[in-house]
Design a protein around this motif. Structure first.
Motif, PDB file in Angstrom:
ATOM      1  N   TYR A   1      32.269 -39.768  12.458  1.00 55.63           N
ATOM      2  CA  TYR A   1      31.922 -40.960  11.689  1.00 55.63           C
ATOM      3  C   TYR A   1      31.266 -40.645  10.356  1.00 55.63           C
ATOM      4  O   TYR A   1      30.656 -41.517   9.745  1.00 55.63           O
ATOM      5  CB  TYR A   1      31.050 -41.883  12.544  1.00 55.63           C
ATOM      6  CG  TYR A   1      31.771 -42.275  13.817  1.00 55.63           C
ATOM      7  CD1 TYR A   1      33.002 -42.918  13.761  1.00 55.63           C
ATOM      8  CD2 TYR A   1      31.252 -41.958  15.059  1.00 55.63           C
ATOM      9  CE1 TYR A   1      33.685 -43.251  14.918  1.00 55.63           C
ATOM     10  CE2 TYR A   1      31.930 -42.296  16.223  1.00 55.63           C
ATOM     11  CZ  TYR A   1      33.144 -42.935  16.136  1.00 55.63           C
ATOM     12  OH  TYR A   1      33.830 -43.262  17.287  1.00 55.63           O
TER      13      TYR A   1
ATOM     14  N   ILE B   1      33.190 -46.568  12.821  1.00 55.81           N
ATOM     15  CA  ILE B   1      33.490 -46.652  14.246  1.00 55.81           C
ATOM     16  C   ILE B   1      34.547 -47.727  14.410  1.00 55.81           C
ATOM     17  O   ILE B   1      34.477 -48.787  13.782  1.00 55.81           O
ATOM     18  CB  ILE B   1      32.218 -47.005  15.039  1.00 55.81           C
ATOM     19  CG1 ILE B   1      31.180 -45.881  14.876  1.00 55.81           C
ATOM     20  CG2 ILE B   1      32.539 -47.248  16.512  1.00 55.81           C
ATOM     21  CD1 ILE B   1      29.804 -46.234  15.371  1.00 55.81           C
TER      22      ILE B   1
ATOM     23  N   VAL C   1      32.644 -54.369  16.504  1.00 57.16           N
ATOM     24  CA  VAL C   1      31.985 -53.716  15.372  1.00 57.16           C
ATOM     25  C   VAL C   1      31.362 -54.792  14.487  1.00 57.16           C
ATOM     26  O   VAL C   1      31.549 -55.985  14.726  1.00 57.16           O
ATOM     27  CB  VAL C   1      32.984 -52.833  14.575  1.00 57.16           C
ATOM     28  CG1 VAL C   1      33.513 -51.704  15.447  1.00 57.16           C
ATOM     29  CG2 VAL C   1      34.140 -53.666  14.018  1.00 57.16           C
TER      30      VAL C   1
ATOM     31  N   ARG D   1      25.923 -52.452  13.374  1.00 54.21           N
ATOM     32  CA  ARG D   1      25.752 -52.332  14.823  1.00 54.21           C
ATOM     33  C   ARG D   1      27.113 -52.409  15.505  1.00 54.21           C
ATOM     34  O   ARG D   1      28.092 -52.834  14.898  1.00 54.21           O
ATOM     35  CB  ARG D   1      24.829 -53.426  15.369  1.00 54.21           C
ATOM     36  CG  ARG D   1      23.398 -53.244  14.909  1.00 54.21           C
ATOM     37  CD  ARG D   1      22.457 -54.217  15.594  1.00 54.21           C
ATOM     38  NE  ARG D   1      21.089 -53.957  15.183  1.00 54.21           N
ATOM     39  CZ  ARG D   1      20.166 -53.444  15.973  1.00 54.21           C
ATOM     40  NH1 ARG D   1      20.440 -53.139  17.222  1.00 54.21           N
ATOM     41  NH2 ARG D   1      18.945 -53.233  15.524  1.00 54.21           N
ATOM     42  N   ILE D   2      27.143 -51.991  16.768  1.00 50.66           N
ATOM     43  CA  ILE D   2      28.357 -52.107  17.576  1.00 50.66           C
ATOM     44  C   ILE D   2      28.007 -52.736  18.922  1.00 50.66           C
ATOM     45  O   ILE D   2      26.874 -52.643  19.394  1.00 50.66           O
ATOM     46  CB  ILE D   2      29.062 -50.749  17.794  1.00 50.66           C
ATOM     47  CG1 ILE D   2      28.135 -49.727  18.461  1.00 50.66           C
ATOM     48  CG2 ILE D   2      29.622 -50.226  16.480  1.00 50.66           C
ATOM     49  CD1 ILE D   2      28.828 -48.423  18.858  1.00 50.66           C
TER      50      ILE D   2
ATOM     51  N   VAL E   1      24.551 -48.260  14.364  1.00 53.69           N
ATOM     52  CA  VAL E   1      25.528 -47.189  14.148  1.00 53.69           C
ATOM     53  C   VAL E   1      24.851 -45.853  13.867  1.00 53.69           C
ATOM     54  O   VAL E   1      25.423 -44.799  14.183  1.00 53.69           O
ATOM     55  CB  VAL E   1      26.554 -47.536  13.037  1.00 53.69           C
ATOM     56  CG1 VAL E   1      27.397 -48.726  13.445  1.00 53.69           C
ATOM     57  CG2 VAL E   1      25.869 -47.793  11.708  1.00 53.69           C
TER      58      VAL E   1
END
Length: 196
Positions: free
Chosen positions: A46, A51, A97, A142-143, A170
């Protein structure tokens, strides 16, 4: 003796910056990953690349899945030197995602990503995409993660009401799982399959 020390330092540098190795300790990612299997993790995946939905990621759960665990420079150093356990490290699948809305469930039982039902061929046989009803908007940076064995996985769904909502920053992602390398007879590539 010097050669041994240099080799150890080189191994630590490689594991901290390029490739790392983790064991699976639970069944939350079955059938994709099984307890006792050793994972090769690409720490560079990454760098300059986002991602993607479907990626199987390793991340530090402090502040998200472990909302009351805080960072410690000493703990980080001990983990890098392999002198402490990885009890704050998790392996899950990125289902959403930044900017996505994830919800359960469509009329046919599938998860909805941005209002569209998605197929998830990696789910554990017999598991529903989720027994828990929810709607979550994933903030940028964020995921949203879930285990493939949904009925036994503690994942983003578990902490919807907690600080951070169970979503993983992330910058806490260590890397992407590339391959099972142990045991040798189970070696195989792990190809992320985006939910679609």
């Amino acid at each position: 003796m010097v050669a041994l020390a240099l080799a150890a330092i080189a191994a630590i540098i490689v594991r901290a910056t390029l490739l790392d190795f983790y064991y699976i300790g639970s069944g939350s990612m079955e059938p994709t990953l099984n307890p006792g299997e050793g994972l090769l993790v690409d720490r560079t995946a990454y760098r300059g690349h986002p991602i993607e939905r479907g990626d199987v990621v390793v991340f530090d759960g402090r502040g998200s899945l472990l909302p009351y665990e805080s960072d410690s420079v000493l703990d980080d150093l001990l983990r890098a030197l392999r002198l402490a356990g990885d009890d704050t490290v998790f392996v899950k699948r990125a289902v959403g995602v930044g900017g996505d809305t994830i919800s359960c469930c469509a009329a046919d039982g599938r998860l909805l990503v941005n209002g569209t039902p998605v197929d998830e061929p990696y789910l554990y046989d017999g598991d529903a995409p989720s027994e828990q009803q929810f709607t979550a908007v994933v903030p940028e940076g964020r995921i949203w993660v879930m285990g493939d064995h949904r009925s036994v996985s503690a994942d983003s769904r578990s902490l919807l009401g907690a600080p951070g909502g169970g979503m993983i920053p992330v910058d806490r992602v260590i890397g992407r799982v590339e391959r099972i390398i142990w045991p040798a007879d189970a070696a195989r590539d792990i190809v992320g399959k985006a939910a679609q």
